[in-house]
Every structure is written in C-alpha cells, then in structure tokens.
Design a protein around this motif. Structure first.
Motif, PDB file in Angstrom:
ATOM      1  N   ASN A 126      14.419  -6.672  44.171  1.00 51.66           N
ATOM      2  CA  ASN A 126      14.007  -5.630  42.721  1.00 51.66           C
ATOM      3  C   ASN A 126      14.981  -4.847  42.456  1.00 51.66           C
ATOM      4  O   ASN A 126      15.818  -4.229  43.203  1.00 51.66           O
ATOM      5  CB  ASN A 126      12.755  -4.864  43.639  1.00 51.66           C
ATOM      6  CG  ASN A 126      12.230  -3.889  42.461  1.00 51.66           C
ATOM      7  OD1 ASN A 126      12.705  -2.841  41.859  1.00 51.66           O
ATOM      8  ND2 ASN A 126      10.968  -4.319  41.757  1.00 51.66           N
ATOM      9  N   ASP A 127      15.341  -5.042  41.201  1.00 50.10           N
ATOM     10  CA  ASP A 127      16.410  -4.200  40.270  1.00 50.10           C
ATOM     11  C   ASP A 127      16.426  -2.660  40.548  1.00 50.10           C
ATOM     12  O   ASP A 127      17.345  -2.174  40.988  1.00 50.10           O
ATOM     13  CB  ASP A 127      16.422  -4.782  38.852  1.00 50.10           C
ATOM     14  CG  ASP A 127      16.958  -6.192  38.712  1.00 50.10           C
ATOM     15  OD1 ASP A 127      17.346  -6.680  39.656  1.00 50.10           O
ATOM     16  OD2 ASP A 127      16.680  -6.504  37.532  1.00 50.10           O
ATOM     17  N   GLN A 128      15.193  -2.244  40.491  1.00 50.30           N
ATOM     18  CA  GLN A 128      15.192  -0.849  40.607  1.00 50.30           C
ATOM     19  C   GLN A 128      15.130  -0.460  42.154  1.00 50.30           C
ATOM     20  O   GLN A 128      16.028   0.686  42.479  1.00 50.30           O
ATOM     21  CB  GLN A 128      13.639  -0.271  40.195  1.00 50.30           C
ATOM     22  CG  GLN A 128      13.498   1.186  40.142  1.00 50.30           C
ATOM     23  CD  GLN A 128      14.555   1.814  39.144  1.00 50.30           C
ATOM     24  OE1 GLN A 128      14.520   1.386  37.835  1.00 50.30           O
ATOM     25  NE2 GLN A 128      15.150   2.815  39.533  1.00 50.30           N
ATOM     26  N   GLU A 129      14.920  -1.167  42.897  1.00 54.12           N
ATOM     27  CA  GLU A 129      15.150  -0.977  44.395  1.00 54.12           C
ATOM     28  C   GLU A 129      16.431  -0.920  44.597  1.00 54.12           C
ATOM     29  O   GLU A 129      17.086  -0.059  45.332  1.00 54.12           O
ATOM     30  CB  GLU A 129      14.363  -2.036  45.204  1.00 54.12           C
ATOM     31  CG  GLU A 129      14.453  -1.620  46.823  1.00 54.12           C
ATOM     32  CD  GLU A 129      13.987  -2.766  47.739  1.00 54.12           C
ATOM     33  OE1 GLU A 129      13.753  -2.716  48.795  1.00 54.12           O
ATOM     34  OE2 GLU A 129      13.593  -3.869  47.177  1.00 54.12           O
ATOM     35  N   ARG A 130      17.303  -1.784  44.133  1.00 55.48           N
ATOM     36  CA  ARG A 130      18.616  -1.930  44.516  1.00 55.48           C
ATOM     37  C   ARG A 130      19.415  -0.708  43.834  1.00 55.48           C
ATOM     38  O   ARG A 130      20.353  -0.071  44.608  1.00 55.48           O
ATOM     39  CB  ARG A 130      19.359  -3.117  43.896  1.00 55.48           C
ATOM     40  CG  ARG A 130      19.322  -4.262  44.622  1.00 55.48           C
ATOM     41  CD  ARG A 130      20.196  -5.526  44.137  1.00 55.48           C
ATOM     42  NE  ARG A 130      20.202  -5.724  42.754  1.00 55.48           N
ATOM     43  CZ  ARG A 130      19.575  -6.749  42.078  1.00 55.48           C
ATOM     44  NH1 ARG A 130      18.500  -7.423  42.809  1.00 55.48           N
ATOM     45  NH2 ARG A 130      19.539  -6.841  40.855  1.00 55.48           N
ATOM     46  N   GLU A 131      18.872  -0.065  42.393  1.00 55.92           N
ATOM     47  CA  GLU A 131      19.501   1.048  41.898  1.00 55.92           C
ATOM     48  C   GLU A 131      19.135   2.331  42.820  1.00 55.92           C
ATOM     49  O   GLU A 131      20.085   3.352  42.717  1.00 55.92           O
ATOM     50  CB  GLU A 131      19.104   0.969  40.611  1.00 55.92           C
ATOM     51  CG  GLU A 131      19.543   0.035  39.464  1.00 55.92           C
ATOM     52  CD  GLU A 131      18.920   0.010  38.078  1.00 55.92           C
ATOM     53  OE1 GLU A 131      18.301   1.115  37.734  1.00 55.92           O
ATOM     54  OE2 GLU A 131      19.306  -0.846  37.274  1.00 55.92           O
ATOM     55  N   ASP A 132      18.296   2.308  43.600  1.00 54.32           N
ATOM     56  CA  ASP A 132      17.852   3.452  44.099  1.00 54.32           C
ATOM     57  C   ASP A 132      18.353   3.754  45.525  1.00 54.32           C
ATOM     58  O   ASP A 132      18.103   4.393  46.186  1.00 54.32           O
ATOM     59  CB  ASP A 132      16.276   3.389  44.117  1.00 54.32           C
ATOM     60  CG  ASP A 132      15.621   3.939  42.907  1.00 54.32           C
ATOM     61  OD1 ASP A 132      16.447   4.427  41.825  1.00 54.32           O
ATOM     62  OD2 ASP A 132      14.382   3.512  42.593  1.00 54.32           O
ATOM     63  N   LEU A 133      19.022   2.486  46.020  1.00 51.08           N
ATOM     64  CA  LEU A 133      19.694   2.446  47.491  1.00 51.08           C
ATOM     65  C   LEU A 133      20.468   3.623  47.504  1.00 51.08           C
ATOM     66  O   LEU A 133      21.237   3.858  46.542  1.00 51.08           O
ATOM     67  CB  LEU A 133      19.917   1.027  47.660  1.00 51.08           C
ATOM     68  CG  LEU A 133      19.297   0.178  47.994  1.00 51.08           C
ATOM     69  CD1 LEU A 133      19.960  -1.126  47.947  1.00 51.08           C
ATOM     70  CD2 LEU A 133      18.400   0.417  49.470  1.00 51.08           C
TER      71      LEU A 133
END
Length: 455
Positions: free
Chosen positions: A415-422
């Motif tokens: 998930n793109d958003q999940e990666r950005e929020d890491l």
C-alpha cells in the motif's frame, strides 16, 4: 604566543580557575579573553573586581555571542592585538558554557588576512581544558534540555541538548579537570563508587585525556602552561566511540593518566553492534520510543554512534548518534554498494580498496554498525537482543533475498500510503538530497528529549 582554551558548563569552576591562574601566574605575561552568554559579562566583571588585572595583563570581553561561532573574527583580531601590541606569553580563552570547543579551536586554522591563519603567525593552542563539577556530572549527562534554553539571550546556533554538549566538551578536551572534590559524598563507599563511575565515563568518552582532580579549581601552573599537548588532528579523534569503531577496543596505553590506584578497578563498557540484515522501521521506531534508551539508570549507555540500514530504504545509510538520553537519527547518504560503477570509479583507487574491505556478499557495505559505550553495568547482551528483535524476521529475510533490492519496500508494504507513513521515510526531495556520497544530512527523527513534550 600560546593559548589555553577553557571550556565547561556554567558553575563548573571555570572563572574560579581563571582567578587562580591570574593569582599564581608568577612572572608570566597573561592575556585573558572571556565570554559569557548574557549581554553583561558577569565573569569579566568578577575578575576585574578582584583587582587581579595588573599592568602586564589585559582583558578583552566578547559580548552578545558565543566565542565558538558568531565571534570568530573578533577572537582572531583580539589575539592578534595581544600578540602584536602587548607581547604576551600566554592567553586564556574562557568560552561560554554552551560552547563547542572544537569550533573555538578551528578558529586558529582558518585563513584570514593574506591567506594566513593564527598558527601561521605564531599563535598556537597550548591545550584545551574542560572543567567538570564532580557533583553535577550525571545530572548533565541526563539533561535533555536544549542548550540554548539555558539562556534566552544566547546567540549560539548550537541546537543539541545539554547532555550532547556536555559529552562534546569531554570528547574534545586533552585535559579534563574534575573539580569541587569537596562535594563528594562523605560516606567512603559512596565516594569511591562515584569517583570510579566518573573516571570510567571519561575513560570511555576520551581515553586520551589527561585527568586532574581539583578542589576550588586549584591546579598547579605547570599543568596549565607550556604543556604543548594540543593537536587538532589528534583532538578530532580523541572520542572513545571512534577509537572503538576503528580499533575494535579502547586503547589503554594512556592508563598512566588516570589514578593508578583505581585504574585496575575500571570495567569500561563498550561494544560494537553489527548486523548484515536490515532493520524493520516500525520495530526500530518502537524500540527507540520506549523507556529504554531515555532512561540512563536502566540502559547505562553514555554514548552511542554509528550507522544502520532499513528495509524500506535499503540503499541509504542512516546516522545514529546518542549522547546521554538524547538520540538523533538522520539520513546520511547512499551506501557505496548502491553507487553506479561510474560513480564508484570516481573514488581514488586507495579509497576503493579500503571501502571494499567492508563489502560482504551481494549487499556490499549495507549493514548495521553502532558503537555503544557506557558504565560498568551496561548490559551488552540485553541491548544486542533488543536491536536484533528490530531486524526483519527470518521469514521476511528469506523472501527478500530472492527479490531485487528495489522491490523490497513494495513487496513488504504494497500500500503506497502505508509506505509513506512508515517511520524514517523520506520524500522525493530528501531522496534527491542524499543521492551522493557527500551530501548534506537531513534530520528526520529525534527522540527522547522531545518525546514527552505533551505529557
């Protein structure tokens, strides 16, 4: 003309030492440059009021700024004046309590008029002294207040905590004065324990330093003048963490500098954490955000420094630096193994040979390598287990090794958003900034000192 740089926190006894020097200087011609954080130079006024400034002594006050940063040119001009107009033998530079002594020392090597620096014209550093208040050592070591917050009038750009600054002042000094011995505990066992812990801490932070004990800042003059122990290149490598990283251990050849009766009792804690598997960002973030690293009484870590790699940005080296209870993590640059062949060939051949010594397997120099130094009871096994638990799991690692490294992040975090929020993630701008070997470091994570701001 020889210069002694005098550093130490407010209240450590710097001014008392300066007064003692001026009282007992005998026939030496001594100049003094003082700097206090406030608009009014209280330290300078105190020394003037003591009527110790005799005809052959001159004092210059550097006001409204930290001698190590904003007033380098003023310091240069003041020292020139002392040498050319007054022909002094020695000058004492008493810097503000929130000064980094390395910046004061570097002033002597900056070219000014006609491309010459102070050393070129015969103004050299005799030694760099840091004064410690023995009763405040561990209070300073665990103080997460920002240094500039100790005085709102300060113009110093130093952005670190008091704990980090305290360690900086110890690591750079070639002489450390442990002052105010009269404040040691009365109980003999408690006294012995405190002195042992302080010597152990100094031995880990700066194993090359000459250590002197004092009461009321009374130090023999032959320990102050004409010692000729300062060398900028050596001073930049005094730090214990660097020696451990390079040599794998502390060099104990300087044992003669410590109290011979106690040196055998020291059990200096130091080790290097190494791993060739990347950290999971979420697990690492949870570890450094809990109560372990920001609790000195639990971790017993004095200093840690090194670099590591993360699974979601596997080409980038992250910088780890801890001083006391303050831990900062920044993104540094790419690992050498991530460079193109063309970029790597731009490195001199000798450099390439040394770099490749750190290469292992298909991932090259990508690795974790962090030096930890601490008190005698620092638990290496516990710290290692905690960090190992942050590595990607066996199952994840087996899966990742079958994939191109560029696919790791999208495979583990589709998930793109999940990666950005890491945690520890970088945006495109930060990625571009850190694309080269020598690019600027961007601060991306700060913990401990600021994690309880909302409590």
């Amino acid at each position: 003309m020889k210069v002694v740089i005098l550093s130490g926190f407010l209240g450590s006894g710097k001014t008392t030492l300066l007064t003692h020097i001026l009282t007992n200087k005998q026939d030496r011609k001594v100049g003094v440059i003082v700097n206090d954080m406030a608009t009014l130079n209280i330290d300078a006024s105190l020394i003037k009021n003591s009527q110790l400034i005799q005809e052959e002594e001159k004092m210059i006050q550097l006001e409204n700024g930290c001698v190590c940063c904003t007033l380098r040119e003023d310091l240069y001009k003041s020292l020139l004046k002392f040498k050319n107009e007054y022909n002094f033998d020695h000058v004492i530079v008493e810097s503000t309590g929130i000064s980094e002594p390395i910046n004061v020392a570097e002033t002597f090597y900056i070219d000014y008029e006609e491309g010459k620096n102070l050393v070129d014209i015969g103004i050299t550093i005799d030694q760099c002294i840091t004064v410690l208040d023995i009763s405040q050592v561990f209070d300073h070591l665990t103080n997460d207040m920002l240094a500039v917050e100790t005085d709102k009038t300060s113009t110093s750009p130093y952005e670190g905590t008091l704990a980090a600054l305290f360690i900086d002042q110890i690591e750079f000094a070639n002489t450390i004065i442990i002052n105010k011995l009269d404040l040691l505990p009365k109980d003999e066992n408690a006294k012995k324990t405190l002195r042992s812990e302080i010597y152990s801490m100094i031995a880990t932070l700066n194993p090359q330093a000459n250590v002197i004990e004092a009461q009321y800042s009374k130090v023999p003059m032959d320990k102050i003048f004409n010692v000729d122990t300062f060398n900028l290149g050596q001073a930049q490598t005094y730090a214990g963490w660097l020696k451990i990283l390079v040599d794998g251990k502390l060099d104990r050849t300087q044992e003669k500098l410590y109290l011979k009766s106690e040196i055998d009792e020291y059990n200096v804690g130091s080790f290097i954490y190494r791993a060739r598997r990347p950290f999971d960002p979420t697990r690492l973030d949870e570890l450094i955000s809990d109560d372990f690293f920001d609790n000195f009484e639990v971790s017993r870590i004095v200093r840690s420094k090194g670099f590591f790699w993360l699974v979601h940005f596997p080409n980038h080296s992250y910088h780890w630096e801890q001083a006391g209870i303050s831990l900062n993590i920044t993104v540094d640059s790419v690992f050498y193994a991530a460079l193109s062949d063309e970029e790597f060939q731009q490195i001199p051949e000798e450099g390439q040979i040394n770099i490749k010594k750190d290469f292992e397997g298909v991932y090259g120099d990508r690795r974790q390598e962090i030096v930890f130094i601490g008190m005698q009871d620092m638990n290496e096994k516990d710290i290692t287990q905690k960090l190992n638990a942050c590595l990607v799991s066996d199952e994840q690692w087996e899966k990742l090794q079958k994939l191109p490294i560029e696919k790791w992040a999208s495979t583990l975090y589709p998930n793109d958003q999940e990666r950005e929020d890491l945690p520890f993630s970088m945006d495109d701008e930060a990625m571009e900034m850190t694309a080269g070997i020598d690019d600027e470091i961007e601060v991306i994570h700060q913990t401990m000192g600021d994690k309880n701001d909302d409590d």
